[in-house]
Design a protein around this motif. Sequence first.
Motif, PDB file in Angstrom:
ATOM      1  N   TRP A  81      57.543  57.182 -32.576  1.00 56.58           N
ATOM      2  CA  TRP A  81      56.309  57.271 -32.303  1.00 56.58           C
ATOM      3  C   TRP A  81      55.703  55.275 -32.550  1.00 56.58           C
ATOM      4  CZ3 TRP A  81      58.874  61.410 -31.079  1.00 56.58           C
ATOM      5  CH2 TRP A  81      59.091  62.297 -31.593  1.00 56.58           C
ATOM      6  N   VAL A  92      49.561  60.114 -24.234  1.00 61.97           N
ATOM      7  CA  VAL A  92      50.676  60.719 -25.535  1.00 61.97           C
ATOM      8  C   VAL A  92      49.307  61.624 -26.586  1.00 61.97           C
ATOM      9  CG1 VAL A  92      52.307  58.955 -26.336  1.00 61.97           C
ATOM     10  CG2 VAL A  92      53.047  61.458 -26.734  1.00 61.97           C
ATOM     11  N   ASP A  93      50.313  62.235 -27.334  1.00 65.15           N
ATOM     12  CA  ASP A  93      49.229  62.732 -28.400  1.00 65.15           C
ATOM     13  C   ASP A  93      50.713  63.355 -29.472  1.00 65.15           C
ATOM     14  OD1 ASP A  93      47.707  63.783 -31.111  1.00 65.15           O
ATOM     15  OD2 ASP A  93      47.005  65.565 -29.862  1.00 65.15           O
ATOM     16  N   GLU A 147      62.201  72.667 -28.662  1.00 65.29           N
ATOM     17  CA  GLU A 147      61.418  73.013 -27.038  1.00 65.29           C
ATOM     18  C   GLU A 147      60.160  72.098 -26.760  1.00 65.29           C
ATOM     19  OE1 GLU A 147      61.652  76.843 -27.782  1.00 65.29           O
ATOM     20  OE2 GLU A 147      63.846  76.763 -27.448  1.00 65.29           O
ATOM     21  N   GLU A 148      59.281  71.765 -27.783  1.00 64.99           N
ATOM     22  CA  GLU A 148      58.420  70.933 -27.473  1.00 64.99           C
ATOM     23  C   GLU A 148      58.351  69.657 -26.794  1.00 64.99           C
ATOM     24  OE1 GLU A 148      53.880  70.948 -29.443  1.00 64.99           O
ATOM     25  OE2 GLU A 148      54.571  71.601 -30.367  1.00 64.99           O
ATOM     26  N   GLU A 149      58.986  69.076 -28.393  1.00 68.81           N
ATOM     27  CA  GLU A 149      59.634  68.144 -28.386  1.00 68.81           C
ATOM     28  C   GLU A 149      60.233  67.273 -26.886  1.00 68.81           C
ATOM     29  OE1 GLU A 149      62.005  65.173 -30.574  1.00 68.81           O
ATOM     30  OE2 GLU A 149      60.035  65.244 -32.328  1.00 68.81           O
ATOM     31  N   GLU A 150      61.186  68.793 -26.457  1.00 71.56           N
ATOM     32  CA  GLU A 150      61.872  68.305 -25.313  1.00 71.56           C
ATOM     33  C   GLU A 150      60.795  68.434 -23.563  1.00 71.56           C
ATOM     34  OE1 GLU A 150      65.464  69.894 -25.975  1.00 71.56           O
ATOM     35  OE2 GLU A 150      66.491  68.141 -27.205  1.00 71.56           O
ATOM     36  N   ARG A 151      59.907  69.056 -24.323  1.00 75.53           N
ATOM     37  CA  ARG A 151      59.323  69.617 -22.935  1.00 75.53           C
ATOM     38  C   ARG A 151      58.292  68.298 -22.579  1.00 75.53           C
ATOM     39  NH1 ARG A 151      56.600  73.664 -24.445  1.00 75.53           N
ATOM     40  NH2 ARG A 151      54.541  72.448 -25.243  1.00 75.53           N
ATOM     41  N   ASP A 152      57.333  67.736 -23.785  1.00 78.95           N
ATOM     42  CA  ASP A 152      55.954  67.185 -23.263  1.00 78.95           C
ATOM     43  C   ASP A 152      56.613  65.324 -23.347  1.00 78.95           C
ATOM     44  OD1 ASP A 152      55.432  69.053 -23.530  1.00 78.95           O
ATOM     45  OD2 ASP A 152      54.384  69.659 -25.155  1.00 78.95           O
ATOM     46  N   ILE A 153      57.049  65.364 -24.546  1.00 82.02           N
ATOM     47  CA  ILE A 153      58.103  63.675 -25.798  1.00 82.02           C
ATOM     48  C   ILE A 153      58.766  63.401 -24.700  1.00 82.02           C
ATOM     49  CG2 ILE A 153      57.896  62.564 -27.186  1.00 82.02           C
ATOM     50  CD1 ILE A 153      55.386  63.854 -27.270  1.00 82.02           C
ATOM     51  N   ILE A 156      57.212  61.345 -21.786  1.00 79.47           N
ATOM     52  CA  ILE A 156      57.373  60.633 -21.531  1.00 79.47           C
ATOM     53  C   ILE A 156      58.188  58.572 -21.886  1.00 79.47           C
ATOM     54  CG2 ILE A 156      55.484  59.573 -23.283  1.00 79.47           C
ATOM     55  CD1 ILE A 156      54.319  61.298 -21.427  1.00 79.47           C
TER      56      ILE A 156
END
Length: 229
Positions: A81, A92-93, A147-153, A156
């Motif tokens: 991070w 990114v947050d 799922e959230e990490e792979e979609r959003d991070i 990035i």
Amino acid sequence: MSRPTTPVQPRRPGDPEPDLTIYGIAHLAMRHGAHELATLAQTLRDGAPLTPARAKALAEYVRLMTEEIHLHHHGEDTIGWPIIQASAGHAVDLEPLTADHDQLDPILDRLRGASALLVTRPDDPAARQTLATDSIVLRDLLDEHIEEEERDIFPIIRTYVSVADFKGWEEQIMKNYPKKNLWFLIPWSVSAVPPADVPAALALTPLAFRLANRLFSGRYRRFHQLIFG
């Protein structure tokens, strides 16, 4: 959030993107392991027999799996991070993901405690219930989190993080991982990949990873068979 230990050089447009193959395999392994454990724990809660050898192996499996999950998320919080933050800035947050990590730790502790108790008291109803309840919580939380990490991070990382910085991130993670546990980590991870995809996935991993998988796969297969049948 801590700062990276070395200066970060953000990826520039046109530069190669980081290879997230091993990162993705780690995610598959955590989700697959959590689903397997939840399924088994339901049968134990409902009265399935637990021999001493199986109880001991199960406790070791839970210890190794939960340790890997903790180390993975600790590595993200302390190594990954900060690199992303330094590379991507306000794009990114990461706070919601860090909050998820904090939520996971007590669940992992309870799973280790329940499985360890079953070694000496294999028929203990409270330990079986705790294992069943918390393994479902872990499964569902990991599914949502990953799922959230792979979609959003992941996008990035591919956009802002340089290949060199991402490689340093991976090297730091592996440096901190207990070498005595590699016999479990690598074949456990590969076993989560759909069989048809294994050759292509392994082709994208370092030679040392492929050799370790070949070396330890038999030991891991016997260990897994004792627990899950």
